[in-house]
Design a protein around this motif. Structure first.
Motif, PDB file in Angstrom:
ATOM      1  N   VAL A 155     -14.835 -36.465  12.331  1.00  0.00           N
ATOM      2  CA  VAL A 155     -15.244 -37.472  13.323  1.00  0.00           C
ATOM      3  C   VAL A 155     -14.016 -38.093  13.969  1.00  0.00           C
ATOM      4  O   VAL A 155     -13.983 -38.334  15.183  1.00  0.00           O
ATOM      5  N   GLY A 156     -12.977 -38.356  13.171  1.00  0.00           N
ATOM      6  CA  GLY A 156     -11.749 -38.920  13.710  1.00  0.00           C
ATOM      7  C   GLY A 156     -11.098 -38.014  14.738  1.00  0.00           C
ATOM      8  O   GLY A 156     -10.547 -38.486  15.739  1.00  0.00           O
ATOM      9  N   LEU A 157     -11.162 -36.697  14.525  1.00  0.00           N
ATOM     10  CA  LEU A 157     -10.591 -35.760  15.493  1.00  0.00           C
ATOM     11  C   LEU A 157     -11.352 -35.797  16.813  1.00  0.00           C
ATOM     12  O   LEU A 157     -10.767 -35.664  17.885  1.00  0.00           O
ATOM     13  N   VAL A 158     -12.671 -35.967  16.741  1.00  0.00           N
ATOM     14  CA  VAL A 158     -13.450 -36.111  17.976  1.00  0.00           C
ATOM     15  C   VAL A 158     -13.063 -37.407  18.687  1.00  0.00           C
ATOM     16  O   VAL A 158     -12.850 -37.430  19.907  1.00  0.00           O
ATOM     17  N   MET A 159     -12.949 -38.488  17.923  1.00  0.00           N
ATOM     18  CA  MET A 159     -12.556 -39.773  18.502  1.00  0.00           C
ATOM     19  C   MET A 159     -11.133 -39.742  19.038  1.00  0.00           C
ATOM     20  O   MET A 159     -10.756 -40.568  19.875  1.00  0.00           O
ATOM     21  N   LEU A 160     -10.320 -38.777  18.562  1.00  0.00           N
ATOM     22  CA  LEU A 160      -8.947 -38.644  19.052  1.00  0.00           C
ATOM     23  C   LEU A 160      -8.938 -38.359  20.548  1.00  0.00           C
ATOM     24  O   LEU A 160      -7.999 -38.733  21.254  1.00  0.00           O
ATOM     25  N   GLY A 161      -9.996 -37.687  21.031  1.00  0.00           N
ATOM     26  CA  GLY A 161     -10.100 -37.466  22.474  1.00  0.00           C
ATOM     27  C   GLY A 161     -10.188 -38.780  23.230  1.00  0.00           C
ATOM     28  O   GLY A 161      -9.552 -38.967  24.268  1.00  0.00           O
ATOM     29  N   VAL A 272      -0.664 -45.649  21.318  1.00  0.00           N
ATOM     30  CA  VAL A 272      -0.100 -44.995  20.135  1.00  0.00           C
ATOM     31  C   VAL A 272      -0.735 -45.572  18.871  1.00  0.00           C
ATOM     32  O   VAL A 272      -1.054 -44.848  17.925  1.00  0.00           O
ATOM     33  N   GLY A 273      -0.925 -46.897  18.867  1.00  0.00           N
ATOM     34  CA  GLY A 273      -1.564 -47.546  17.733  1.00  0.00           C
ATOM     35  C   GLY A 273      -2.985 -47.059  17.527  1.00  0.00           C
ATOM     36  O   GLY A 273      -3.421 -46.831  16.388  1.00  0.00           O
ATOM     37  N   MET A 274      -3.729 -46.871  18.620  1.00  0.00           N
ATOM     38  CA  MET A 274      -5.104 -46.386  18.516  1.00  0.00           C
ATOM     39  C   MET A 274      -5.153 -44.986  17.915  1.00  0.00           C
ATOM     40  O   MET A 274      -5.979 -44.696  17.030  1.00  0.00           O
ATOM     41  N   GLY A 277      -4.173 -45.306  14.192  1.00  0.00           N
ATOM     42  CA  GLY A 277      -5.254 -45.908  13.421  1.00  0.00           C
ATOM     43  C   GLY A 277      -6.422 -44.962  13.237  1.00  0.00           C
ATOM     44  O   GLY A 277      -7.021 -44.898  12.155  1.00  0.00           O
ATOM     45  N   ASN A 278      -6.752 -44.219  14.283  1.00  0.00           N
ATOM     46  CA  ASN A 278      -7.860 -43.276  14.213  1.00  0.00           C
ATOM     47  C   ASN A 278      -7.606 -42.197  13.162  1.00  0.00           C
ATOM     48  O   ASN A 278      -8.481 -41.874  12.343  1.00  0.00           O
ATOM     49  N   LEU A 279      -6.393 -41.641  13.147  1.00  0.00           N
ATOM     50  CA  LEU A 279      -6.064 -40.579  12.203  1.00  0.00           C
ATOM     51  C   LEU A 279      -5.985 -41.105  10.769  1.00  0.00           C
ATOM     52  O   LEU A 279      -6.537 -40.501   9.838  1.00  0.00           O
ATOM     53  N   ALA A 331     -13.355 -47.363  13.234  1.00  0.00           N
ATOM     54  CA  ALA A 331     -14.395 -46.655  13.986  1.00  0.00           C
ATOM     55  C   ALA A 331     -14.951 -45.428  13.261  1.00  0.00           C
ATOM     56  O   ALA A 331     -16.177 -45.291  13.129  1.00  0.00           O
ATOM     57  N   PRO A 332     -14.110 -44.492  12.784  1.00  0.00           N
ATOM     58  CA  PRO A 332     -14.691 -43.341  12.080  1.00  0.00           C
ATOM     59  C   PRO A 332     -15.459 -43.745  10.821  1.00  0.00           C
ATOM     60  O   PRO A 332     -16.490 -43.140  10.499  1.00  0.00           O
TER      61      PRO A 332
END
Length: 421
Positions: A155-161, A272-274, A277-279, A331-332
């Motif tokens: 899910v985090g990889l999708v949100m990486l977009g 960059v922070g987003m 944080g997502n990863l 988020a994830p």
């Protein structure tokens, strides 16, 4: 509730079944396709914020009036997520993703041709409708295709977009908008969305909806208390980030004394922070979901409180902006939590996560603006954000206590981490 919670059993059973069906699919290609769609949506959502003066001048309105197109899009997200998720409950996953991205592409091309203020607002509202449902279904597909124990990272990889769009997509679209006019930015977003349509059709398997899926069953998610607790954490606890970031430019220039020309460089640190944080957040969520949610909420309160002091100096303000971006780590985790507690109403619950995030955007910006208007100063947004994070901690604690109480009321059950509700 038996030895393991029904909500978790349902989510995991659906995932394993679909994974067996999708064995031939190359996981990374599927995630890339989903991520490109997220990249298109993220770019389309945020690019307009840097082009408001050009939009206002072209359609002959004031800049505050031009800002209404941002609100129109957000309203489309909040309304579209639950409505489309319910109406399309019986659709195959790939068919739904392709349709949603095609509508998003068409909305951006149409926005580029809007003749005036009213038409642009209506078109941005329509363009926002697929946003939440796309991310909700994309998260479900990513979790379904993920190897065991890596749902949150998928899910985090999708949100990486989405988060990556703030670093790459938005600057490119803004540059095109400055060079060729704001309409070119929407054309660029529409083209990226069409690329996503092609990739989604090619690389996503046609996963059937769960047996018996229907609009009425999806609405059943709204009867689950843990769904509401999780949405409340997103809508309120996540609002602190937006309380600060909505007013970050004047705070940096008026309080830290940063030159206007250098503001984009500091804002890039937020992007960059987003991404960071997502990863990191998705990796932590795979290890301990509930502890990650609780930990990020506490971390948010501390970082937002720190900002009120750090904002007075350029270097410390820049570091604080980066740290505020990392709050997206929650988020994830919230997305996976909703999957676990939604039972057989997965699509609606997953889509509502993004309605909650857009509610957080509106709530944080409104409360931050109210504090500034009350004469509390630009840095007061940090204290507003801290209070919202603390409120999120309270909702989290209430949800955990409710789940444990429910477990105790049912004979022959064992508690899971935080309760599944």
């Amino acid at each position: 509730m038996n030895a393991s919670p029904p909500a978790l059993d349902s989510a995991e059973t659906d995932t394993s079944t679909a994974s067996d069906t999708a064995q031939p699919v190359h996981f990374l290609r599927a995630i890339l396709a989903l991520g490109v769609g997220g990249f298109a949506i993220g770019t389309g959502e945020f690019v307009i914020m840097g082009l408001l003066p050009e939009v206002a001048r072209d359609i002959d309105v004031t800049i505050p009036q031009a800002g209404h197109v941002i609100s129109a899009y957000a309203l489309g997200v909040v309304i579209g997520a639950p409505v489309l998720a319910v109406l399309a409950a019986g659709w195959g996953r790939r068919t739904l993703l392709v349709a949603l991205m095609a509508v998003f592409a068409a909305g951006n091309f149409a926005s580029a041709m809007a003749p005036g203020y009213l038409s642009l607002n209506l078109l941005r509202f329509a363009t926002g409708l697929p946003h939440g449902t796309y991310f909700g279904v994309a998260a479900l597909v990513a979790a379904t295709l993920a190897p065991p124990g890596r749902r949150a990272r998928a899910v985090g990889l999708v949100m990486l977009g989405l988060t990556g769009a703030t670093l790459v997509g938005v600057p490119i679209a803004a540059w095109l908008g400055q060079l060729f006019g704001w309409r070119a930015a929407f054309v660029f977003v529409g083209v990226v969305a069409l690329v996503a349509v092609v990739l989604l059709r090619r690389d996503i398997p046609e996963l059937a909806p769960a047996a018996g899926a229907s609009p009425w069953r999806e609405l059943g998610a709204l009867r689950r208390k843990q769904v509401w607790f999780t949405l409340g954490i997103g809508a309120i606890g996540f609002g602190g980030m937006f309380a600060v970031f909505s007013y970050i430019k004047p705070t940096l220039t008026e309080v830290a004394g940063l030159s206007v020309n250098h503001v984009p460089f500091v804002l890039a640190l937020f992007g960059v922070g987003m991404v960071t944080g997502n990863l990191v957040g998705s990796r932590l969520a795979d290890k301990s979901l509930m502890r990650t949610i609780a930990g990020v909420l506490v971390y948010s309160a501390l970082v937002l409180a720190l900002f009120t002091f750090a904002a007075h100096h350029v270097l410390t303000a820049a570091v604080a902006v980066f740290l505020i971006g990392t709050i997206v780590a929650i988020a994830p985790a919230l997305q996976i939590r909703l999957m676990d507690v939604a039972g057989d109403a997965q699509t609606l619950a997953a889509a509502l996560n993004h309605s909650a995030f857009n509610t957080a955007n509106a709530l944080g910006a409104w409360l931050g603006g109210a504090a500034i208007a009350a004469g509390l100063g630009w840095t007061s947004t940090g204290w507003v954000g801290t209070l919202l994070a603390i409120a999120g901690i309270g909702i989290f604690g209430w949800g955990v206590a409710s789940a444990r109480a429910e477990t105790r009321r049912r004979p022959g059950t064992v508690a899971c981490e935080g309760g599944a509700g």
